[in-house]
Structure formats: structure tokens, C-alpha cells
Design a protein around this motif. Structure first.
Motif, PDB file in Angstrom:
ATOM      1  N   ASN A 125      41.143  74.207   9.790  1.00 42.23           N
ATOM      2  CA  ASN A 125      40.751  75.607   9.764  1.00 42.23           C
ATOM      3  C   ASN A 125      39.241  75.739   9.584  1.00 42.23           C
ATOM      4  O   ASN A 125      38.550  74.769   9.242  1.00 42.23           O
ATOM      5  CB  ASN A 125      41.482  76.317   8.624  1.00 42.23           C
ATOM      6  CG  ASN A 125      41.948  77.701   9.021  1.00 42.23           C
ATOM      7  OD1 ASN A 125      41.333  78.340   9.876  1.00 42.23           O
ATOM      8  ND2 ASN A 125      43.025  78.170   8.403  1.00 42.23           N
ATOM      9  N   ALA A 126      38.740  76.940   9.794  1.00 42.11           N
ATOM     10  CA  ALA A 126      37.307  77.202   9.623  1.00 42.11           C
ATOM     11  C   ALA A 126      37.096  78.683   9.365  1.00 42.11           C
ATOM     12  O   ALA A 126      37.895  79.527   9.789  1.00 42.11           O
ATOM     13  CB  ALA A 126      36.520  76.764  10.858  1.00 42.11           C
ATOM     14  N   SER A 127      36.028  79.006   8.649  1.00 37.12           N
ATOM     15  CA  SER A 127      35.673  80.396   8.393  1.00 37.12           C
ATOM     16  C   SER A 127      34.179  80.567   8.574  1.00 37.12           C
ATOM     17  O   SER A 127      33.412  79.609   8.458  1.00 37.12           O
ATOM     18  CB  SER A 127      36.086  80.823   6.978  1.00 37.12           C
ATOM     19  OG  SER A 127      35.336  80.118   6.014  1.00 37.12           O
ATOM     20  N   THR A 250      45.183  71.878   8.413  1.00 34.02           N
ATOM     21  CA  THR A 250      45.203  70.957   7.279  1.00 34.02           C
ATOM     22  C   THR A 250      44.294  71.368   6.124  1.00 34.02           C
ATOM     23  O   THR A 250      44.622  71.145   4.963  1.00 34.02           O
ATOM     24  CB  THR A 250      44.809  69.554   7.737  1.00 34.02           C
ATOM     25  OG1 THR A 250      43.534  69.620   8.413  1.00 34.02           O
ATOM     26  CG2 THR A 250      45.851  69.000   8.709  1.00 34.02           C
ATOM     27  N   ALA A 251      43.123  71.931   6.424  1.00 37.43           N
ATOM     28  CA  ALA A 251      42.160  72.361   5.405  1.00 37.43           C
ATOM     29  C   ALA A 251      41.012  73.041   6.143  1.00 37.43           C
ATOM     30  O   ALA A 251      40.938  72.997   7.379  1.00 37.43           O
ATOM     31  CB  ALA A 251      41.654  71.185   4.572  1.00 37.43           C
ATOM     32  N   PHE A 252      40.105  73.662   5.384  1.00 40.82           N
ATOM     33  CA  PHE A 252      38.958  74.339   6.001  1.00 40.82           C
ATOM     34  C   PHE A 252      37.799  73.360   6.127  1.00 40.82           C
ATOM     35  O   PHE A 252      37.093  73.083   5.148  1.00 40.82           O
ATOM     36  CB  PHE A 252      38.547  75.555   5.171  1.00 40.82           C
ATOM     37  CG  PHE A 252      39.386  76.774   5.419  1.00 40.82           C
ATOM     38  CD1 PHE A 252      38.941  77.779   6.271  1.00 40.82           C
ATOM     39  CD2 PHE A 252      40.630  76.909   4.819  1.00 40.82           C
ATOM     40  CE1 PHE A 252      39.714  78.911   6.507  1.00 40.82           C
ATOM     41  CE2 PHE A 252      41.419  78.026   5.050  1.00 40.82           C
ATOM     42  CZ  PHE A 252      40.961  79.028   5.889  1.00 40.82           C
ATOM     43  N   ILE A 253      37.590  72.870   7.327  1.00 39.77           N
ATOM     44  CA  ILE A 253      36.507  71.911   7.548  1.00 39.77           C
ATOM     45  C   ILE A 253      35.143  72.566   7.367  1.00 39.77           C
ATOM     46  O   ILE A 253      34.139  71.871   7.165  1.00 39.77           O
ATOM     47  CB  ILE A 253      36.646  71.292   8.962  1.00 39.77           C
ATOM     48  CG1 ILE A 253      35.856  69.979   9.050  1.00 39.77           C
ATOM     49  CG2 ILE A 253      36.235  72.285  10.041  1.00 39.77           C
ATOM     50  CD1 ILE A 253      36.125  69.203  10.340  1.00 39.77           C
ATOM     51  N   SER A 254      35.090  73.885   7.416  1.00 39.37           N
ATOM     52  CA  SER A 254      33.831  74.609   7.230  1.00 39.37           C
ATOM     53  C   SER A 254      33.420  74.691   5.761  1.00 39.37           C
ATOM     54  O   SER A 254      32.279  75.038   5.445  1.00 39.37           O
ATOM     55  CB  SER A 254      33.960  76.031   7.797  1.00 39.37           C
ATOM     56  OG  SER A 254      35.073  76.699   7.208  1.00 39.37           O
TER      57      SER A 254
END
Length: 286
Positions: A125-127, A250-254
Motif C-alpha cells: 500500500n501507499a499514501s 501487505t503494508a504501507f511502503i510509503s
């Protein structure tokens, strides 16, 4: 147009806009299958398609230190496949097995041709602000659904590769914050021509199992993992799947902390364990 076939096949016919085309999808099995219940309420799961998101010139999202989503997803997929074979005796198809670009529509087409019983698309994910953290799972929902509308930014980012391939402007193709209306129309067109009610319910159930399994896998070592929940969205890669399908963020790579975890073998292994445990739970009828 006449198709001269050597045997009886099941068919689905639907259209896609801009450019307008008619799609004839043929298969040796019914497009929407009932789960075959075994003794004790177990479900038949013999084959699973694992889809490592992005690849090749499509890097996906990129973290603050340069970690690429495409590399994380492929590594997690390579950890899942042997576990499924060894622990559950399940055949596995990887929609890509190396750093290559695979069009979104080809990914589910490969899963359908493989006669997979489940489809898992792995992503990071990313934000925009980099503060968001945690694990999230999606199932397919019509773009006009309220829940899908609230998840449109995530769907837009994951659909960006298709928009870029068809020549539409989506920025750098890594973190498209603006929704792609053409991808939304195409997903809506597919869903409007398919009876997806039962399949959507099974996909949602599998997505919930995957979300719970990921939190359980991470809790002992990463107790501060945020539960971002299960949502529906108009992901092109899930449209047209003949089996229950989920997209796993899986998780926020950002986020710097999440990126640091995604860079470790321990965290990736726990994500792989979660996918295997969710498939096991689904097969056991949970």
C-alpha cells in the motif's frame, strides 16, 4: 463470427468500452462454481494462483529509501508457493515468476486457464502523506459502491499500470492519487455483464480470512500493526476471475517504519505465512 469447437465449452460474452470491443471468454468449466463441500464442510482447494503485483518497467509504489513494490511482492510470492506445496499439497501458479511486466487482464486469464480455486494478488500500500500504516485486504466491488468509492485511491494506483499501457495520463504510474475513470468504466462494464453476487460474497469471505491471518501472523513480533480492515474496490486485476479473489496490501511502503519492515526477510515470511494460513482456513470451511 463462428467458433468451431471440438468440445462443449462454457462461455461468457461481455463488452468493454474505449475502444469498444466484444470479449468472448470460453472455459471448460462453469465461470461461477459452487464450492464443492467435502466431509465436515471443507472446501475443495487444489490449485491457487498467486499474483505478485507489478513487475518489469512497472515498479509499483516506491518507498522513501527506494524499496520497490515489485521486488517485495515477487519475494513474498516465492515464499508462498513452496509452503502451499509442502504443507497443503496445493499446486500453485505464479502469474509472474521473474521481474517482468504482465498486463493486468492477463493475470486473471492465466489464473482462469490454470483452473485455480483461489486467486491472491500481492501488493504494498501507499499514501500521499506517508503517515498511514498497517495491513489491508480488498475484494472486488462495483466502482459505484459506497465502499468502493472510499477505496478509489488505492484502486487507482493499482490500476495505473493498465492506464499507462493504454496511453492514458496517470503521472509516474507508481502512486496515482487521481482515479482513472476509464479503468472504472471497464470494471463496471465487466461486472454489469456477469452474475458476480455469489462470487463476490465468497471473495469477501476469503479476504476477511486473509486479513485476520495477517494480523495473527504479525502480532507476536509486530504488535503495533494497524488493522486497516477489509474493503471492496474496483480493481481491474480481480475483475473476470472465475474463482474467489482478494488483493492483499501487505503494508504501507510509503511509510518509513513499514518500509523498513517490508525490507526484512522476517516480515516477508510472516506475510507469506498469513497467505498460506488463510488458504488453509478457507479450505477447512472456516
Amino acid at each position: 463470427m463462428v467458433l468451431d469447437l471440438a468440445a462443449d465449452l462454457y462461455r461468457r460474452i461481455f463488452y468493454l468500452p474505449e475502444p469498444f470491443r466484444i470479449v468472448i471468454d470460453v472455459s471448460t468449466r462453469p465461470p461461477l462454481r459452487d464450492d464443492k463441500a467435502e466431509a465436515g464442510g471443507k472446501r475443495e482447494v487444489r490449485r491457487v494462483a498467486i499474483d505478485p503485483g507489478h513487475g518489469g518497467n512497472d515498479t509499483g509504489a516506491v518507498g522513501p529509501t527506494g524499496l520497490k513494490e515489485k521486488d517485495v511482492t515477487l519475494d513474498v510470492a516465492h515464499r508462498v508457493a513452496p509452503l502451499l506445496a509442502r504443507e497443503l499439497k496445493i499446486e500453485t501458479l505464479l502469474t509472474r515468476d521473474s521481474d517482468v511486466y504482465v498486463p493486468l487482464e492477463l493475470r486473471t486469464a492465466r489464473a482462469n486457464a490454470f483452473h485455480a480455486d483461489l486467486f491472491v494478488s500481492i501488493h504494498c500500500n501507499a499514501s500521499d502523506n506517508g503517515r498511514a500504516r498497517g495491513v489491508q485486504t480488498f475484494s472486488l466491488a462495483a466502482p459505484h459502491d459506497a465502499e468502493s468509492t472510499s477505496s478509489s485511491e488505492t484502486a487507482a494506483r493499482e490500476n495505473a499500470a493498465r492506464a499507462a499501457r493504454t496511453g492514458r495520463d496517470v503521472g509516474d504510474g507508481q502512486d496515482a492519487s487521481a482515479d482513472d475513470p476509464e479503468a472504472r468504466r471497464e470494471v463496471a462494464a465487466i461486472l454489469s455483464n456477469l452474475n458476480v453476487g455469489d462470487m463476490a460474497a465468497r471473495s469477501r469471505h476469503f479476504a476477511e480470512l486473509l486479513q485476520r491471518a495477517s494480523l495473527a501472523s504479525l502480532a507476536p513480533r509486530y504488535p503495533d500493526t494497524k488493522d486497516q480492515g477489509v474493503k471492496g474496490a474496483g480493481f481491474f486485476v480481480l475483475a473476470g476471475a472465475d474463482m474467489p479473489a482478494a488483493l492483499f496490501e501487505t503494508a504501507f511502503i510509503s511509510n518509513p517504519e513499514d518500509e523498513a519492515r517490508l525490507a526484512t526477510a522476517d516480515f516477508r515470511q510472516k506475510m507469506a505465512d498469513a497467505i498460506v494460513n488463510a488458504i488453509r482456513a478457507y479450505r477447512e470451511g472456516k
